[in-house]
Design an enzyme around this catalytic site. Structure first.
Site, PDB file in Angstrom:
ATOM      1  N   TYR A   1       0.820  -1.218   0.000  1.00  0.00           N
ATOM      2  CA  TYR A   1       0.000   0.000   0.000  1.00  0.00           C
ATOM      3  C   TYR A   1       0.851   1.265   0.000  1.00  0.00           C
ATOM      4  CZ  TYR A   1      -3.284   3.558   1.508  1.00  0.00           C
ATOM      5  OH  TYR A   1      -4.044   4.693   1.581  1.00  0.00           O
TER       6      TYR A   1
ATOM      7  N   TRP B   1       1.106   5.758  -1.544  1.00  0.00           N
ATOM      8  CA  TRP B   1       0.799   6.772  -2.556  1.00  0.00           C
ATOM      9  C   TRP B   1       1.843   6.858  -3.666  1.00  0.00           C
ATOM     10  CZ3 TRP B   1      -2.376  11.516  -2.983  1.00  0.00           C
ATOM     11  CH2 TRP B   1      -3.624  11.354  -2.373  1.00  0.00           C
TER      12      TRP B   1
HETATM   13  N1  LIG Z   1      -1.594   8.158  12.643  1.00  0.00           N
HETATM   14  C1  LIG Z   1      -2.043   8.225  11.390  1.00  0.00           C
HETATM   15  N2  LIG Z   1      -1.506   7.432  10.454  1.00  0.00           N
HETATM   16  C2  LIG Z   1      -1.937   7.499   9.186  1.00  0.00           C
HETATM   17  C3  LIG Z   1      -2.963   8.401   8.817  1.00  0.00           C
HETATM   18  C4  LIG Z   1      -3.529   9.228   9.822  1.00  0.00           C
HETATM   19  O1  LIG Z   1      -4.446  10.023   9.583  1.00  0.00           O
HETATM   20  N3  LIG Z   1      -3.020   9.110  11.099  1.00  0.00           N
HETATM   21  N4  LIG Z   1      -3.379   8.466   7.514  1.00  0.00           N
HETATM   22  C5  LIG Z   1      -3.213   7.289   6.701  1.00  0.00           C
HETATM   23  C6  LIG Z   1      -3.450   7.551   5.288  1.00  0.00           C
HETATM   24  S1  LIG Z   1      -4.952   8.270   4.908  1.00  0.00           S
HETATM   25  C7  LIG Z   1      -2.588   7.210   4.303  1.00  0.00           C
HETATM   26  S2  LIG Z   1      -3.080   7.361   2.671  1.00  0.00           S
HETATM   27  C8  LIG Z   1      -1.281   6.627   4.607  1.00  0.00           C
HETATM   28  C9  LIG Z   1      -0.170   7.101   3.645  1.00  0.00           C
HETATM   29  O2  LIG Z   1       0.898   6.244   3.706  1.00  0.00           O
HETATM   30  P1  LIG Z   1       1.913   6.049   2.491  1.00  0.00           P
HETATM   31  O3  LIG Z   1       1.223   6.263   1.199  1.00  0.00           O
HETATM   32  O4  LIG Z   1       2.607   4.749   2.687  1.00  0.00           O
HETATM   33  O5  LIG Z   1       2.924   7.249   2.749  1.00  0.00           O
HETATM   34  P2  LIG Z   1       3.956   7.977   1.794  1.00  0.00           P
HETATM   35  O6  LIG Z   1       4.859   8.744   2.669  1.00  0.00           O
HETATM   36  O7  LIG Z   1       3.206   8.748   0.753  1.00  0.00           O
HETATM   37  O8  LIG Z   1       4.742   6.778   1.139  1.00  0.00           O
HETATM   38  C10 LIG Z   1       4.999   6.671  -0.212  1.00  0.00           C
HETATM   39  C11 LIG Z   1       6.382   6.074  -0.389  1.00  0.00           C
HETATM   40  O9  LIG Z   1       6.563   5.748  -1.760  1.00  0.00           O
HETATM   41  C12 LIG Z   1       7.862   6.157  -2.185  1.00  0.00           C
HETATM   42  N5  LIG Z   1       7.798   6.392  -3.636  1.00  0.00           N
HETATM   43  C13 LIG Z   1       7.439   7.514  -4.294  1.00  0.00           C
HETATM   44  N6  LIG Z   1       7.484   7.323  -5.620  1.00  0.00           N
HETATM   45  C14 LIG Z   1       7.877   6.054  -5.827  1.00  0.00           C
HETATM   46  C15 LIG Z   1       8.104   5.278  -6.996  1.00  0.00           C
HETATM   47  O10 LIG Z   1       7.957   5.722  -8.120  1.00  0.00           O
HETATM   48  N7  LIG Z   1       8.497   3.987  -6.808  1.00  0.00           N
HETATM   49  C16 LIG Z   1       8.708   3.459  -5.576  1.00  0.00           C
HETATM   50  N8  LIG Z   1       9.109   2.191  -5.498  1.00  0.00           N
HETATM   51  N9  LIG Z   1       8.517   4.184  -4.450  1.00  0.00           N
HETATM   52  C17 LIG Z   1       8.093   5.458  -4.580  1.00  0.00           C
HETATM   53  C18 LIG Z   1       8.141   7.399  -1.390  1.00  0.00           C
HETATM   54  O11 LIG Z   1       9.529   7.651  -1.320  1.00  0.00           O
HETATM   55  C19 LIG Z   1       7.496   7.057  -0.041  1.00  0.00           C
HETATM   56  O12 LIG Z   1       8.395   6.446   0.832  1.00  0.00           O
HETATM   57  O13 LIG Z   1      -0.915   6.942   5.953  1.00  0.00           O
HETATM   58  C20 LIG Z   1      -1.900   6.536   6.897  1.00  0.00           C
HETATM   59  N10 LIG Z   1      -1.382   6.685   8.247  1.00  0.00           N
HETATM   60  N1  LIG Z   2      -0.861  18.375   2.787  1.00  0.00           N
HETATM   61  C1  LIG Z   2      -1.363  17.140   2.752  1.00  0.00           C
HETATM   62  N2  LIG Z   2      -2.599  16.916   2.254  1.00  0.00           N
HETATM   63  C2  LIG Z   2      -3.115  15.655   2.234  1.00  0.00           C
HETATM   64  C3  LIG Z   2      -2.365  14.550   2.696  1.00  0.00           C
HETATM   65  C4  LIG Z   2      -1.056  14.816   3.227  1.00  0.00           C
HETATM   66  O1  LIG Z   2      -0.348  13.907   3.681  1.00  0.00           O
HETATM   67  N3  LIG Z   2      -0.602  16.103   3.233  1.00  0.00           N
HETATM   68  N4  LIG Z   2      -2.886  13.274   2.624  1.00  0.00           N
HETATM   69  C5  LIG Z   2      -4.009  13.033   1.717  1.00  0.00           C
HETATM   70  C6  LIG Z   2      -4.699  11.796   2.067  1.00  0.00           C
HETATM   71  S1  LIG Z   2      -3.936  10.332   1.663  1.00  0.00           S
HETATM   72  C7  LIG Z   2      -5.905  11.753   2.663  1.00  0.00           C
HETATM   73  S2  LIG Z   2      -6.626  10.246   2.969  1.00  0.00           S
HETATM   74  C8  LIG Z   2      -6.626  12.968   3.027  1.00  0.00           C
HETATM   75  C9  LIG Z   2      -7.205  12.842   4.449  1.00  0.00           C
HETATM   76  O2  LIG Z   2      -8.152  13.812   4.699  1.00  0.00           O
HETATM   77  P1  LIG Z   2      -8.783  13.925   6.164  1.00  0.00           P
HETATM   78  O3  LIG Z   2      -8.893  12.594   6.777  1.00  0.00           O
HETATM   79  O4  LIG Z   2     -10.029  14.708   6.030  1.00  0.00           O
HETATM   80  O5  LIG Z   2      -7.621  14.781   6.893  1.00  0.00           O
HETATM   81  P2  LIG Z   2      -7.021  14.905   8.363  1.00  0.00           P
HETATM   82  O6  LIG Z   2      -5.999  15.980   8.222  1.00  0.00           O
HETATM   83  O7  LIG Z   2      -6.603  13.613   8.929  1.00  0.00           O
HETATM   84  O8  LIG Z   2      -8.225  15.431   9.236  1.00  0.00           O
HETATM   85  C10 LIG Z   2      -9.022  16.536   8.847  1.00  0.00           C
HETATM   86  C11 LIG Z   2      -9.473  17.309  10.049  1.00  0.00           C
HETATM   87  O9  LIG Z   2     -10.310  16.545  10.880  1.00  0.00           O
HETATM   88  C12 LIG Z   2     -10.114  16.944  12.231  1.00  0.00           C
HETATM   89  N5  LIG Z   2     -10.540  15.861  13.137  1.00  0.00           N
HETATM   90  C13 LIG Z   2      -9.817  14.825  13.584  1.00  0.00           C
HETATM   91  N6  LIG Z   2     -10.555  14.019  14.377  1.00  0.00           N
HETATM   92  C14 LIG Z   2     -11.785  14.571  14.430  1.00  0.00           C
HETATM   93  C15 LIG Z   2     -13.016  14.223  15.078  1.00  0.00           C
HETATM   94  O10 LIG Z   2     -13.139  13.204  15.762  1.00  0.00           O
HETATM   95  N7  LIG Z   2     -14.080  15.047  14.874  1.00  0.00           N
HETATM   96  C16 LIG Z   2     -14.008  16.163  14.101  1.00  0.00           C
HETATM   97  N8  LIG Z   2     -15.101  16.885  13.945  1.00  0.00           N
HETATM   98  N9  LIG Z   2     -12.857  16.523  13.485  1.00  0.00           N
HETATM   99  C17 LIG Z   2     -11.776  15.734  13.638  1.00  0.00           C
HETATM  100  C18 LIG Z   2      -8.637  17.203  12.306  1.00  0.00           C
HETATM  101  O11 LIG Z   2      -8.367  18.111  13.311  1.00  0.00           O
HETATM  102  C19 LIG Z   2      -8.305  17.728  10.916  1.00  0.00           C
HETATM  103  O12 LIG Z   2      -8.215  19.139  10.900  1.00  0.00           O
HETATM  104  O13 LIG Z   2      -5.745  14.091   2.990  1.00  0.00           O
HETATM  105  C20 LIG Z   2      -5.013  14.181   1.767  1.00  0.00           C
HETATM  106  N10 LIG Z   2      -4.368  15.464   1.740  1.00  0.00           N
HETATM  107 MO   LIG Z   3      -5.025   8.614   2.643  1.00  0.00          MO
END
Ligand SMILES: Nc1nc2c(c(=O)[nH]1)N[C@H]1C(S)=C(S)[C@@H](COP(=O)(O)OP(=O)(O)OC[C@H]3O[C@@H](n4cnc5c(=O)[nH]c(N)nc54)[C@H](O)[C@@H]3O)O[C@H]1N2
Ligand SMILES: Nc1nc2c(c(=O)[nH]1)N[C@H]1C(S)=C(S)[C@@H](COP(=O)(O)OP(=O)(O)OC[C@H]3O[C@@H](n4cnc5c(=O)[nH]c(N)nc54)[C@H](O)[C@@H]3O)O[C@H]1N2
Ligand SMILES: [Mo]
Length: 761
Positions: free
Chosen positions: A108, A110
């Protein structure tokens, strides 16, 4: 002639300055993100993987050797041939001795933008070719919602693509209630690449037209409109209770649209009995919800009345469902919107998140982008994505998912390309124990991330700037010729060439490459895209003309969108893809699963950890680990832009003035966060943008545990979070359900080594 490149956070124009390339924001982007401007920063190069590398004991002893030393011992650099031979031999031995269902290729993450060099497509196609692999379902983003929403309204991807557009909301919406804000920081991103960052402008345009904004959230700074926003602080993980109480007000005061409920929904009666307390003698009234949410009862009642008397849009952040029982706030939102009866009307109804990415509210045409086929997987086993540690620790254990029961396979080999589990997974100390189980772990990476450092074999990979590709994202109306900008770092190769090299050794090269080079594939994918565009009446130029133009712009086909308009106008002629064809306020299907943690209608269920829990102590705070402002997850953390946001070199933790004063903490102090699962350091920002009792530590600081004490030094919240499923329905990730203690200031600060490469023998 302009040259372009695309990343998840924006399209950039490539210019030359003193003989070196520089990146400039795309001229049609009205609010460019700074994140991607730093892709060429020299500070990143020290963290790049330069050559194929193998962990010392693995090289000496082969698969299974001293797996407990992963992340703690030296690597040996070597040439491509030798490293590819080693990896191919391990894969071959595993599939022969244990079968392909012992290979985990869920992988998994991005990765990078670009449709051909999409790492997941590459690794899945390669593993399908060699006989299959154990895959993952759903995402960390939307674990609970992706499983739930098809039962209620429709697939999440579909709903995301039909959100009412910003122009329509500016004209018709009167009240916008956001659960979890509409954070501009998150809308910097769309998977595949943003063309125009429309959310900041969209919000401002609405505010100028006089829309009233309400932000129900533990933090204040995630909804900026340029005008006043009514902030309603709420205890994390309790929004469902607030929404149920709003529903109770609508029902008891007769403010609901009974004709919409009758025409367009099923199952309201059981839900009504529940909120009225027919069976449990517990009316879900504002007074009841105040005890849970700490939002005053009269505020809840007036929100419900205002919603009923205005054209109201309800929006929800995805974070709300990354929690235990994360299905419930989404279900409650849909229920509330149905009771208001404004679904399908211009500017009313609900959005499943106007803030999470730039995609929602886009007026652009929905087109299908170029895709690199992954082939077919002969292995049927899968896991819900966030159950990785659970699977590795418990082979043979059963789990439920969307109404059926499955068994965890016994994994011997992991192949990861394009993701960072030591970024994304919860309870990283538990993941480390699980990670020691497989015999072989192979990782394709650009950077020495915590995951690469914990692999046995690491292959260095090119970045998007180091290869040609096609850039495309859903509803961004652009196809980008991503021209190579710089030569590869060190000996880095494209994922495609790495997998082609492995496939050759395993006898599946023709299946994988079909005899094509990367350049051939770009032309093929373009031709396939042209055919699909043709079916919707759009013709595109030849590949060569496209490549020299640099970008195709489809925004002339834009039109305003009103979500679910056709359905609401005629639900018989335009049914939803749900069992009843209508919105399911009560779901007979989910009810038939008999799950205590996800019954048949929106229900308040206590989170596993929360501020209202019976055993909570005054020292405990609720930890929100949201998405970072200056990064995409862990990507580009060593860049100057990301480092500028740190406090004392650590990720900032936001803490309310009162909570800081009680603990003797001042702005800029390094503090320690802890619970029974782990400990980490972070740099304090004392601020009233966060409500008392709650702290915020964004994700993405590269994981950096002290080898002797396991204290995480850099501010990675997943050292603390809870690795339990949101429910037996979805098995989604529960990152936002987490209590911690916090103390400080911490002196005697250990050095951070997160960005250093490993030691080489
Ligand atoms: N505590 C907490 N944890 C969370 C979340 C949260 O809200 N709270 N959010 C979750 C969510 S929504 C998400 S989507 C995940 C994101 O988790 P990930 O998608 O695993 O995070 P990234 O840092 O985007 O990791 C992408 C990796 O791919 C590598 N990469 C980039 N391009 C390429 C390529 O072309 N080839 C290869 N082989 N590698 C490449 C980058 O160097 C990087 O290390 O995290 C989750 N974890
Ligand atoms: N800059 C940047 N943008 C991103 C990403 C990133 O890594 N960096 N990741 C992308 C990805 S993979 C995803 S999945 C999306 C995720 O998008 P979201 O899941 O919507 O994003 P978060 O930043 O985790 O949370 C959004 C807001 O929800 C609030 N929040 C947290 N818990 C609660 C709760 O229990 N109740 C309420 N009412 N609010 C709460 C937090 O304070 C935060 O401001 O973002 C995407 N956009
Ligand atoms: Mo995500």
């Amino acid at each position: 002639m302009t040259r372009y490149t695309a990343s998840h956070w924006g399209i950039y124009e490539v210019e030359e300055k003193a003989g070196a390339p520089v990146l400039k924001p795309y001229r049609k982007d009205t609010a460019p993100s700074s994140i991607g401007l730093h892709q060429l920063a020299p500070e990143l190069s020290g963290a790049r993987v330069q050559r194929p590398s193998v962990r010392k004991s693995y090289l000496d002893g082969g698969p299974g050797s001293r797996t407990d030393l992963r992340g703690r011992e030296a690597f040996v650099e070597m040439g491509w041939d030798q490293a590819l031979d080693l990896a191919a031999a391990a894969i071959d031995k595993t599939r022969k001795e244990n079968g392909n269902r012992s290979i985990f290729g869920g992988s998994y993450g991005w990765a990078s933008a670009g449709r051909f060099h999409h790492a997941q497509s590459q690794v899945h196609r390669f593993l399908n070719g060699i006989g299959g692999y154990v895959r993952h379902m759903d995402s960390y983003s939307l674990g609970a919602a992706r499983v739930l929403m098809p039962h209620l309204v429709g697939e999440m991807e579909y709903l995301q693509s039909i959100h009412t557009s910003w122009d329509v909301m500016a004209e018709h919406t009167q009240l916008f209630i956001a659960f979890g804000g509409v954070p501009e920081k998150n809308a910097q991103v769309t998977a595949g690449g943003v063309a125009d960052h429309r959310v900041p402008g969209g919000l401002r345009q609405m505010a100028k037209s006089g829309v009233r904004f309400v932000n129900v959230s533990p933090v204040e700074d995630n909804l900026k409109t340029g005008d006043a926003v009514d902030w309603v602080p709420i205890r994390p993980n309790t929004d469902t209770a607030l929404m149920l109480a709003m529903a109770w007000v609508l029902e008891t005061e007769g403010l609901l649209d009974r004709s919409f409920l009758a025409r367009c929904t099923v199952g309201y009666e059981t839900f009504r009995d529940y909120i009225l307390g027919k069976h449990d003698n517990l009316p879900k009234s504002p007074k009841w919800a105040e005890g849970i949410t700490r939002v005053p009862a009269d505020k809840i009642a007036s929100l419900a009345r205002d919603a009923a008397s205005h054209r109201t849009m309800l929006s929800i952040a995805w974070s709300l469902q990354r929690a235990t029982h994360g299905e419930q706030p989404f279900w409650a939102l849909v229920t509330l919107a149905a009771m208001l009866g404004q679904i399908g009307k211009p500017g009313g109804g609900f959005g499943v998140g106007y803030g999470p990415t730039n995609q929602m509210g886009s007026p652009h045409l929905r087109m299908s982008g170029p895709t690199f086929s992954q082939g077919t997987n002969a292995v049927k086993d899968f896991i819900p994505v966030a159950r990785i540690a659970d699977m590795l620790l418990n082979p043979g254990k059963t789990f439920t998912y969307d109404g059926a029961e499955y068994t965890y396979p016994d994994i011997k080999l992991i192949y990861w390309a394009g993701g960072n589990p030591y970024h994304h997974h919860q309870d990283l100390n538990r993941l480390r124990r699980a990670w020691a189980k497989p015999d072989t772990i192979i990782v394709n990476e650009q950077f020495w991330t915590a995951t690469a450092k914990r692999a046995d074999i690491v292959f260095p990979v090119t970045t998007t700037l180091e290869r040609d590709d096609l850039g495309f994202a859903t509803k961004e109306a652009r196809l980008v010729a991503m021209a190579k900008v710089i030569p590869p770092a060190g000996e880095a190769k494209d994922d495609y060439d790495i997998f082609a090299g492995l496939a050759e050794r395993l006898g599946t090269k023709d299946l994988f490459t079909e005899g094509h080079s990367s350049g051939d594939w770009l032309r093929r994918l373009y031709a396939q895209f042209a055919t699909k565009a043709d079916t919707i009446g759009i013709s595109v130029p030849s590949f060569d003309d496209f490549w020299s133009a640099g970008l195709l712009d489809f925004s002339e086909h834009d039109k305003p969108v009103i979500m679910l308009k056709d359905f609401a106008e005629d639900p018989i002629a335009n049914p939803l893809q749900t069992p009843s064809g209508r919105i399911e306020i009560g779901s007979a299907t989910i009810d038939s699963f008999r799950l205590a943690d996800c019954p048949g209608h929106a229900t308040w269920i206590e989170p596993k950890e929360w501020l209202g829990g019976r055993s909570v102590t005054p020292a405990q705070l609720h930890l929100i680990s949201d998405q970072p402002t200056r990064r995409l997850h862990s990507q580009l953390d060593p860049s100057p832009w990301s480092r500028e946001g740190k406090v004392n070199g650590r990720e900032p933790v936001y803490i309310n003035t009162q909570d800081a004063a009680i603990r003797g903490i001042t702005d800029g102090d390094v503090v320690e966060l802890s619970n029974a699962r782990g400990r980490c350091l972070a740099g304090a920002i004392v601020s009233d943008v966060i409500m008392p009792g709650v702290v915020r530590l964004s994700t993405g600081a590269w994981y950096d545990p002290d080898p002797d004490t396991d204290l995480e030094l850099h501010g990675n919240p997943n050292a603390l979070t809870l690795d339990v499923p949101s429910s037996g329905l979805s098995q989604g990730c529960s990152a936002h359900t987490c209590l911690v203690e916090l103390r400080g200031p911490v002196n005697d600060l250990p050095d951070i080594s997160a960005f250093d490469p490993p030691v080489f023998a």
